[in-house]
Design a protein around this motif. Structure first.
Motif, PDB file in Angstrom:
ATOM      1  N   PHE A  29     -24.698  26.987  -0.735  1.00 15.72           N
ATOM      2  CA  PHE A  29     -24.847  28.234   0.018  1.00 15.72           C
ATOM      3  C   PHE A  29     -25.099  27.959   1.496  1.00 15.72           C
ATOM      4  CE2 PHE A  29     -27.711  31.589   1.641  1.00 15.72           C
ATOM      5  CZ  PHE A  29     -26.809  32.645   1.629  1.00 15.72           C
ATOM      6  N   MET A  30     -26.026  27.062   1.790  1.00 18.76           N
ATOM      7  CA  MET A  30     -26.356  26.778   3.188  1.00 18.76           C
ATOM      8  C   MET A  30     -25.193  26.074   3.897  1.00 18.76           C
ATOM      9  SD  MET A  30     -29.274  28.082   3.780  1.00 18.76           S
ATOM     10  CE  MET A  30     -29.900  27.354   5.257  1.00 18.76           C
ATOM     11  N   GLY A  31     -24.569  25.117   3.226  1.00 15.99           N
ATOM     12  CA  GLY A  31     -23.499  24.346   3.847  1.00 15.99           C
ATOM     13  C   GLY A  31     -22.207  25.115   4.020  1.00 15.99           C
ATOM     14  N   ALA A  32     -21.946  26.072   3.161  1.00 15.01           N
ATOM     15  CA  ALA A  32     -20.671  26.785   3.217  1.00 15.01           C
ATOM     16  C   ALA A  32     -20.753  28.129   3.950  1.00 15.01           C
ATOM     17  CB  ALA A  32     -20.150  27.017   1.800  1.00 15.01           C
ATOM     18  N   LEU A  35     -24.798  27.815   7.635  1.00 13.95           N
ATOM     19  CA  LEU A  35     -24.845  26.888   8.765  1.00 13.95           C
ATOM     20  C   LEU A  35     -23.564  26.753   9.600  1.00 13.95           C
ATOM     21  CD1 LEU A  35     -27.004  24.112   7.114  1.00 13.95           C
ATOM     22  CD2 LEU A  35     -27.719  25.805   8.798  1.00 13.95           C
ATOM     23  N   PRO A  36     -22.367  26.890   9.038  1.00 10.77           N
ATOM     24  CA  PRO A  36     -21.169  26.675   9.873  1.00 10.77           C
ATOM     25  C   PRO A  36     -21.082  27.527  11.143  1.00 10.77           C
ATOM     26  CG  PRO A  36     -20.531  26.617   7.588  1.00 10.77           C
ATOM     27  CD  PRO A  36     -21.989  27.027   7.624  1.00 10.77           C
ATOM     28  N   PRO A  37     -21.503  28.776  11.155  1.00  8.62           N
ATOM     29  CA  PRO A  37     -21.431  29.520  12.423  1.00  8.62           C
ATOM     30  C   PRO A  37     -22.346  28.973  13.522  1.00  8.62           C
ATOM     31  CG  PRO A  37     -21.713  31.033  10.577  1.00  8.62           C
ATOM     32  CD  PRO A  37     -21.889  29.651  10.051  1.00  8.62           C
ATOM     33  N   HIS A  38     -23.297  28.130  13.150  1.00  9.52           N
ATOM     34  CA  HIS A  38     -24.249  27.597  14.134  1.00  9.52           C
ATOM     35  C   HIS A  38     -23.843  26.236  14.688  1.00  9.52           C
ATOM     36  CE1 HIS A  38     -27.045  30.825  13.241  1.00  9.52           C
ATOM     37  NE2 HIS A  38     -26.785  30.633  11.956  1.00  9.52           N
ATOM     38  N   VAL A  39     -22.722  25.692  14.224  1.00 10.17           N
ATOM     39  CA  VAL A  39     -22.259  24.387  14.712  1.00 10.17           C
ATOM     40  C   VAL A  39     -21.335  24.614  15.908  1.00 10.17           C
ATOM     41  CG1 VAL A  39     -21.003  22.280  14.126  1.00 10.17           C
ATOM     42  CG2 VAL A  39     -22.422  23.400  12.404  1.00 10.17           C
ATOM     43  N   PRO A  40     -21.694  24.037  17.074  1.00 19.11           N
ATOM     44  CA  PRO A  40     -20.894  24.267  18.281  1.00 19.11           C
ATOM     45  C   PRO A  40     -19.663  23.365  18.360  1.00 19.11           C
ATOM     46  CG  PRO A  40     -22.798  22.943  18.816  1.00 19.11           C
ATOM     47  CD  PRO A  40     -22.906  23.277  17.365  1.00 19.11           C
ATOM     48  N   SER A  41     -18.652  23.674  17.574  1.00 14.35           N
ATOM     49  CA  SER A  41     -17.408  22.911  17.592  1.00 14.35           C
ATOM     50  C   SER A  41     -16.261  23.809  17.155  1.00 14.35           C
ATOM     51  CB  SER A  41     -17.505  21.700  16.663  1.00 14.35           C
ATOM     52  OG  SER A  41     -16.295  20.990  16.651  1.00 14.35           O
ATOM     53  N   ASP A  42     -15.066  23.484  17.637  1.00 12.33           N
ATOM     54  CA  ASP A  42     -13.873  24.230  17.233  1.00 12.33           C
ATOM     55  C   ASP A  42     -13.133  23.548  16.086  1.00 12.33           C
ATOM     56  OD1 ASP A  42     -14.288  26.195  19.137  1.00 12.33           O
ATOM     57  OD2 ASP A  42     -13.213  25.056  20.678  1.00 12.33           O
ATOM     58  N   ASP A  43     -13.433  22.295  15.829  1.00 16.08           N
ATOM     59  CA  ASP A  43     -12.790  21.537  14.767  1.00 16.08           C
ATOM     60  C   ASP A  43     -13.457  21.863  13.424  1.00 16.08           C
ATOM     61  OD1 ASP A  43     -11.376  19.729  13.262  1.00 16.08           O
ATOM     62  OD2 ASP A  43     -12.301  17.939  14.157  1.00 16.08           O
ATOM     63  N   ALA A  51     -22.463  20.841   9.069  1.00 16.44           N
ATOM     64  CA  ALA A  51     -23.140  21.869   8.274  1.00 16.44           C
ATOM     65  C   ALA A  51     -23.668  21.289   6.969  1.00 16.44           C
ATOM     66  CB  ALA A  51     -22.190  23.030   7.995  1.00 16.44           C
ATOM     67  N   PHE A  52     -22.865  20.472   6.294  1.00 14.91           N
ATOM     68  CA  PHE A  52     -23.322  19.922   5.022  1.00 14.91           C
ATOM     69  C   PHE A  52     -24.341  18.803   5.214  1.00 14.91           C
ATOM     70  CE2 PHE A  52     -19.685  22.175   3.200  1.00 14.91           C
ATOM     71  CZ  PHE A  52     -20.315  22.740   2.098  1.00 14.91           C
ATOM     72  N   MET A  53     -24.270  18.056   6.310  1.00 16.35           N
ATOM     73  CA  MET A  53     -25.311  17.064   6.584  1.00 16.35           C
ATOM     74  C   MET A  53     -26.647  17.753   6.835  1.00 16.35           C
ATOM     75  SD  MET A  53     -23.231  14.287   8.914  1.00 16.35           S
ATOM     76  CE  MET A  53     -24.710  13.612   9.605  1.00 16.35           C
ATOM     77  N   THR A  54     -26.625  18.844   7.571  1.00 16.79           N
ATOM     78  CA  THR A  54     -27.840  19.608   7.823  1.00 16.79           C
ATOM     79  C   THR A  54     -28.331  20.255   6.531  1.00 16.79           C
ATOM     80  OG1 THR A  54     -27.044  20.053  10.050  1.00 16.79           O
ATOM     81  CG2 THR A  54     -28.841  21.420   9.249  1.00 16.79           C
ATOM     82  N   SER A  55     -27.407  20.750   5.738  1.00 13.82           N
ATOM     83  CA  SER A  55     -27.760  21.362   4.462  1.00 13.82           C
ATOM     84  C   SER A  55     -28.418  20.351   3.531  1.00 13.82           C
ATOM     85  CB  SER A  55     -26.513  21.956   3.807  1.00 13.82           C
ATOM     86  OG  SER A  55     -26.817  22.529   2.578  1.00 13.82           O
ATOM     87  N   PHE A  56     -28.006  19.093   3.599  1.00 11.85           N
ATOM     88  CA  PHE A  56     -28.602  18.064   2.755  1.00 11.85           C
ATOM     89  C   PHE A  56     -30.091  17.904   3.050  1.00 11.85           C
ATOM     90  CE2 PHE A  56     -29.528  13.575   1.769  1.00 11.85           C
ATOM     91  CZ  PHE A  56     -29.245  13.605   0.412  1.00 11.85           C
ATOM     92  N   CYS A  57     -30.447  17.857   4.329  1.00 10.10           N
ATOM     93  CA  CYS A  57     -31.855  17.734   4.717  1.00 10.10           C
ATOM     94  C   CYS A  57     -32.655  18.967   4.293  1.00 10.10           C
ATOM     95  CB  CYS A  57     -31.971  17.539   6.227  1.00 10.10           C
ATOM     96  SG  CYS A  57     -31.188  16.046   6.825  1.00 10.10           S
TER      97      CYS A  57
END
Length: 82
Positions: A29-32, A35-43, A51-57
């Motif tokens: 839920f957190m990774g998909a 969190l993705p809208p909060h990552v400052p990247s276009d890729d 997002a999933f690395m942050t979700s792991f923590c």
């Protein structure tokens, strides 16, 4: 002494399995979704990795909190019976 053997254990296999399933759902839920809208990247690949690395923590913290809640609840139920 016989009363001690009848007490419910603070940590059970069923509780661990439930906490692991809840943690897995929290991770996805957190990774998909969260969190993705909060990552400052276009890729999109980079967004998903971060997002999933942050979700792991965050899932590790969630797992510890779920275990602490379960142990506290069992201890509260024990003291309520006495």
């Amino acid at each position: 002494m016989p009363d001690e053997k009848e007490e419910q254990p603070l940590v059970s296999k069923k509780g661990i399995v439930i906490d692991l399933l809840l943690s897995f759902c929290f991770f996805i839920f957190m990774g998909a979704y969260v969190l993705p809208p909060h990552v400052p990247s276009d890729d999109s690949f980079v967004v998903n990795i971060v997002a999933f690395m942050t979700s792991f923590c965050m899932t590790g913290v969630f797992w510890m909190a779920a275990n602490m809640f379960r142990v506290t609840l069992v201890d509260f139920q024990r003291s309520k019976k006495n």
